[in-house]
Design a protein around this motif. Structure first.
Motif, short mmCIF file in Angstrom:
data_model
loop_
_atom_site.label_atom_id
_atom_site.label_comp_id
_atom_site.label_asym_id
_atom_site.label_seq_id
_atom_site.Cartn_x
_atom_site.Cartn_y
_atom_site.Cartn_z
N GLN A 134 0.82 -1.20 0.00
CA GLN A 134 0.00 0.00 0.00
C GLN A 134 0.86 1.26 0.00
N GLN A 135 2.11 1.14 0.42
CA GLN A 135 3.03 2.28 0.39
C GLN A 135 3.54 2.55 -1.02
N TYR A 136 3.36 1.61 -1.95
CA TYR A 136 3.85 1.73 -3.32
C TYR A 136 2.70 1.47 -4.30
N PRO A 137 1.67 2.33 -4.31
CA PRO A 137 0.50 2.07 -5.16
C PRO A 137 0.82 2.08 -6.65
N GLU A 138 1.87 2.78 -7.04
CA GLU A 138 2.23 2.79 -8.47
C GLU A 138 2.82 1.45 -8.92
N LEU A 139 3.43 0.73 -7.99
CA LEU A 139 3.99 -0.59 -8.32
C LEU A 139 3.01 -1.72 -8.05
N TYR A 140 2.17 -1.54 -7.04
CA TYR A 140 1.22 -2.58 -6.64
C TYR A 140 -0.19 -2.00 -6.58
N PRO A 141 -0.81 -1.73 -7.73
CA PRO A 141 -2.16 -1.15 -7.68
C PRO A 141 -3.16 -2.13 -7.11
N GLN A 142 -4.13 -1.60 -6.39
CA GLN A 142 -5.19 -2.44 -5.82
C GLN A 142 -6.08 -2.93 -6.95
N GLU A 143 -6.72 -4.07 -6.76
CA GLU A 143 -7.59 -4.63 -7.79
C GLU A 143 -8.69 -3.66 -8.18
N ASP A 144 -9.34 -3.00 -7.20
CA ASP A 144 -10.42 -2.08 -7.53
C ASP A 144 -9.89 -0.86 -8.28
N GLU A 145 -8.64 -0.46 -8.02
CA GLU A 145 -8.03 0.64 -8.77
C GLU A 145 -7.82 0.23 -10.22
N LYS A 146 -7.39 -1.03 -10.45
CA LYS A 146 -7.19 -1.52 -11.81
C LYS A 146 -8.51 -1.50 -12.57
N VAL A 147 -9.58 -1.95 -11.91
CA VAL A 147 -10.89 -1.98 -12.54
C VAL A 147 -11.34 -0.56 -12.87
N GLN A 148 -11.13 0.38 -11.94
CA GLN A 148 -11.51 1.77 -12.18
C GLN A 148 -10.73 2.35 -13.34
N GLU A 149 -9.41 2.07 -13.39
CA GLU A 149 -8.59 2.58 -14.48
C GLU A 149 -9.06 2.01 -15.81
N GLN A 150 -9.35 0.71 -15.84
CA GLN A 150 -9.79 0.08 -17.08
C GLN A 150 -11.14 0.63 -17.51
N SER A 151 -12.06 0.82 -16.56
CA SER A 151 -13.39 1.31 -16.93
C SER A 151 -13.30 2.77 -17.38
N SER A 152 -12.43 3.57 -16.77
CA SER A 152 -12.31 4.96 -17.20
C SER A 152 -11.65 5.03 -18.57
N GLU A 153 -10.71 4.12 -18.85
CA GLU A 153 -10.11 4.08 -20.19
C GLU A 153 -11.15 3.68 -21.21
N THR A 154 -11.98 2.70 -20.87
CA THR A 154 -13.03 2.24 -21.78
C THR A 154 -14.04 3.35 -22.00
N LYS A 155 -14.43 4.04 -20.91
CA LYS A 155 -15.39 5.13 -21.02
C LYS A 155 -14.83 6.24 -21.90
N GLN A 156 -13.55 6.58 -21.72
CA GLN A 156 -12.93 7.63 -22.52
C GLN A 156 -12.89 7.22 -23.98
N THR A 157 -12.56 5.97 -24.26
CA THR A 157 -12.52 5.48 -25.64
C THR A 157 -13.91 5.55 -26.25
#
Length: 157
Positions: free
Chosen positions: A99-122
């Protein structure tokens, strides 16, 4: 004639056509079939953990590598009825480190949010492209209609 230049940790080698014209004199080293880390998977035949396994994705050598190794070792060697039940502290320490290194170890829900925002933007980009394409088509149709001569009035006269 080739030349070699060192820049920090990098070594840059320039070669000529003549260098490539002659066959290589490099000798290939035959792989050791007894190498315990070569294509063995995560668990070696001896039962030990292969920390060099590419399946670990480098997590064993990252900033939380020690915590990961402690937690995974505890789980792997666990003899408890509920395997790994005695390893909660090690897994908690690993999680806190990650949790101290979120850029190296993103949380699963963060990955889902990133993917959904990328999909939404596309999707938004596609929709705006379709809308602008439809607008330009109707504008072109209007332009072509307004530039055509009125042939009915010409025929009548």
């Amino acid at each position: 004639m080739s030349s070699v230049r060192e820049e920090g940790k990098d070594r840059i080698i320039f070669v000529t056509k003549e260098d490539h014209a002659t066959p290589s004199s490099a000798e290939l080293v035959e792989e050791d079939p007894n190498d315990p880390y070569e294509e063995q998977g995560l668990i070696l035949p001896s039962g030990e953990i292969n920390w060099n396994c590419p399946c670990l994705g480098g997590v064993a050598s990252g900033p939380c590598g020690t915590d990961f190794k402690d937690a995974f070792s505890c789980f792997h060697y666990s003899k408890e009825e509920v395997k790994g039940s005695e390893c909660l502290e090690q897994f908690r320490a690993m999680q806190e480190c990650m949790q101290q290194y979120p850029e190296l170890y993103p949380q699963e829900d963060e990955k889902v949010q990133e993917q959904s925002s990328e999909t939404k933007q596309t999707s938004q980009d596609s929709a705006s492209a379709e809308t602008s394409g439809a607008n330009s088509t109707s504008a072109t149709k209007q332009d072509s209609e307004s530039t055509q001569p009125n042939t009915e009035s010409s025929v009548e006269s």
